[in-house]
Scaffold this active site. Structure first.
Site, PDB file in Angstrom:
ATOM      1  N   ASN A  20      37.209  40.979  36.086  1.00 47.32           N
ATOM      2  CA  ASN A  20      38.423  41.738  36.353  1.00 47.32           C
ATOM      3  C   ASN A  20      39.598  40.793  36.137  1.00 47.32           C
ATOM      4  O   ASN A  20      39.689  39.756  36.802  1.00 47.32           O
ATOM      5  CB  ASN A  20      38.402  42.286  37.786  1.00 47.32           C
ATOM      6  CG  ASN A  20      37.282  43.278  37.994  1.00 47.32           C
ATOM      7  OD1 ASN A  20      36.944  44.036  37.096  1.00 47.32           O
ATOM      8  ND2 ASN A  20      36.678  43.272  39.177  1.00 47.32           N
ATOM      9  N   HIS A  71      36.089  34.561  37.494  1.00 52.16           N
ATOM     10  CA  HIS A  71      34.684  34.797  37.857  1.00 52.16           C
ATOM     11  C   HIS A  71      34.147  35.962  37.049  1.00 52.16           C
ATOM     12  O   HIS A  71      34.860  36.909  36.739  1.00 52.16           O
ATOM     13  CB  HIS A  71      34.528  35.062  39.352  1.00 52.16           C
ATOM     14  CG  HIS A  71      35.416  36.139  39.907  1.00 52.16           C
ATOM     15  ND1 HIS A  71      36.758  35.927  40.175  1.00 52.16           N
ATOM     16  CD2 HIS A  71      35.171  37.427  40.234  1.00 52.16           C
ATOM     17  CE1 HIS A  71      37.295  37.041  40.643  1.00 52.16           C
ATOM     18  NE2 HIS A  71      36.361  37.974  40.692  1.00 52.16           N
ATOM     19  N   ASP A  95      27.491  37.678  45.689  1.00 53.24           N
ATOM     20  CA  ASP A  95      28.736  38.287  46.131  1.00 53.24           C
ATOM     21  C   ASP A  95      28.598  38.708  47.598  1.00 53.24           C
ATOM     22  O   ASP A  95      27.582  39.247  48.021  1.00 53.24           O
ATOM     23  CB  ASP A  95      29.053  39.506  45.249  1.00 53.24           C
ATOM     24  CG  ASP A  95      30.478  39.985  45.416  1.00 53.24           C
ATOM     25  OD1 ASP A  95      31.262  39.850  44.457  1.00 53.24           O
ATOM     26  OD2 ASP A  95      30.811  40.508  46.508  1.00 53.24           O
ATOM     27  N   GLN A 107      41.153  42.626  40.140  1.00 55.90           N
ATOM     28  CA  GLN A 107      40.916  41.233  40.539  1.00 55.90           C
ATOM     29  C   GLN A 107      41.527  40.973  41.907  1.00 55.90           C
ATOM     30  O   GLN A 107      42.737  41.179  42.105  1.00 55.90           O
ATOM     31  CB  GLN A 107      41.510  40.264  39.502  1.00 55.90           C
ATOM     32  CG  GLN A 107      41.178  38.810  39.832  1.00 55.90           C
ATOM     33  CD  GLN A 107      41.662  37.815  38.772  1.00 55.90           C
ATOM     34  OE1 GLN A 107      42.368  38.173  37.832  1.00 55.90           O
ATOM     35  NE2 GLN A 107      41.263  36.568  38.934  1.00 55.90           N
ATOM     36  N   SER A 108      40.689  40.535  42.843  1.00 53.04           N
ATOM     37  CA  SER A 108      41.179  40.247  44.197  1.00 53.04           C
ATOM     38  C   SER A 108      41.136  38.758  44.522  1.00 53.04           C
ATOM     39  O   SER A 108      41.791  38.317  45.458  1.00 53.04           O
ATOM     40  CB  SER A 108      40.357  41.029  45.235  1.00 53.04           C
ATOM     41  OG  SER A 108      38.990  40.669  45.164  1.00 53.04           O
ATOM     42  N   HIS A 160      31.227  38.910  37.189  1.00 54.77           N
ATOM     43  CA  HIS A 160      30.277  39.629  38.034  1.00 54.77           C
ATOM     44  C   HIS A 160      29.041  39.938  37.187  1.00 54.77           C
ATOM     45  O   HIS A 160      29.161  40.568  36.129  1.00 54.77           O
ATOM     46  CB  HIS A 160      30.854  40.977  38.478  1.00 54.77           C
ATOM     47  CG  HIS A 160      32.093  40.892  39.322  1.00 54.77           C
ATOM     48  ND1 HIS A 160      32.070  41.053  40.692  1.00 54.77           N
ATOM     49  CD2 HIS A 160      33.399  40.693  38.988  1.00 54.77           C
ATOM     50  CE1 HIS A 160      33.303  40.966  41.161  1.00 54.77           C
ATOM     51  NE2 HIS A 160      34.126  40.750  40.154  1.00 54.77           N
TER      52      HIS A 160
HETATM   53  P1  DGP Z   1      37.261  40.621  42.098  1.00 55.30           P
HETATM   54  O1  DGP Z   1      37.653  41.820  42.903  1.00 55.30           O
HETATM   55  O2  DGP Z   1      36.861  40.922  40.676  1.00 55.30           O
HETATM   56  O3  DGP Z   1      38.316  39.532  42.192  1.00 55.30           O
HETATM   57  O4  DGP Z   1      35.944  40.065  42.788  1.00 55.30           O
HETATM   58  C1  DGP Z   1      35.959  39.200  43.880  1.00 55.30           C
HETATM   59  C2  DGP Z   1      34.609  39.268  44.508  1.00 55.30           C
HETATM   60  O5  DGP Z   1      34.457  38.145  45.357  1.00 55.30           O
HETATM   61  C3  DGP Z   1      34.379  40.501  45.399  1.00 55.30           C
HETATM   62  O6  DGP Z   1      33.310  41.263  44.857  1.00 55.30           O
HETATM   63  C4  DGP Z   1      33.998  39.944  46.757  1.00 55.30           C
HETATM   64  C5  DGP Z   1      33.702  38.490  46.480  1.00 55.30           C
HETATM   65  N1  DGP Z   1      34.117  37.576  47.512  1.00 55.30           N
HETATM   66  C6  DGP Z   1      35.350  37.454  48.059  1.00 55.30           C
HETATM   67  N2  DGP Z   1      35.360  36.468  48.975  1.00 55.30           N
HETATM   68  C7  DGP Z   1      34.103  35.953  48.987  1.00 55.30           C
HETATM   69  C8  DGP Z   1      33.498  34.894  49.716  1.00 55.30           C
HETATM   70  O7  DGP Z   1      34.093  34.214  50.544  1.00 55.30           O
HETATM   71  N3  DGP Z   1      32.176  34.659  49.460  1.00 55.30           N
HETATM   72  C9  DGP Z   1      31.464  35.376  48.540  1.00 55.30           C
HETATM   73  N4  DGP Z   1      30.189  35.062  48.364  1.00 55.30           N
HETATM   74  N5  DGP Z   1      32.019  36.366  47.818  1.00 55.30           N
HETATM   75  C10 DGP Z   1      33.317  36.645  48.055  1.00 55.30           C
END
Ligand code: DGP
Length: 113
Positions: A86, A99, A30, A93-94, A101
């Site tokens: 999420n 996915h 992440d 969820q963003s 975690h």
């Molecule tokens: P969520 O908030 O559950 O949708 O988690 C999304 C996660 O994705 C957040 O912890 C940050 C990660 N993330 C977002 N953009 C990128 C990216 O471009 N590369 C990586 N490695 N992680 C990312």
């Protein structure tokens, strides 16, 4: 999905620190870690979120979880880790690509925030 960041990571178009991958799944670190170990496990195929998965995705969902468990063993955190997804903006969820975690390496609180 053309504008999905996780699809781009899965295809190699966007760089990420890949932990492991196969025909169906990709796992990578992440970008914004919430624990000393924070790995994201995704299906290569775009599914927006768990609530959009169907019966036909059962094997894929199982594989994602088994992959997470194997990574936890490989990283020697199998005794204490949290696996969470999420589902929807209200749940945090963003990124709209399913996915999980995998979090470990610190004390996990319950209930989660
Ligand atoms: P969520 O908030 O559950 O949708 O988690 C999304 C996660 O994705 C957040 O912890 C940050 C990660 N993330 C977002 N953009 C990128 C990216 O471009 N590369 C990586 N490695 N992680 C990312």
């Amino acid at each position: 999905m053309a504008d999905c960041i996780f699809c781009k990571i899965a295809s190699g178009e966007t760089k990420a620190r890949i932990i492991c991958e196969d025909d169906d799944t990709v796992a990578f670190l992440d970008l914004n870690p919430q624990a000393p170990t924070h790995v994201l496990i995704i299906p290569r195929r775009h599914i927006d979120r768990l609530s959009d998965a169907s019966e036909g995705d059962a094997a894929l969902l199982g594989k994602l979880q088994l992959t997470a468990a194997r990574i936890a063993r490989d990283l020697s955190v199998e005794k204490a880790f949290r696996l969470v997804t999420n589902n929807g903006k209200g749940a945090g969820q963003s990124v709209d690509h399913l996915h999980y975690h995998l979090l470990a390496g610190r004390k996990m609180l319950w209930p989660p925030g």
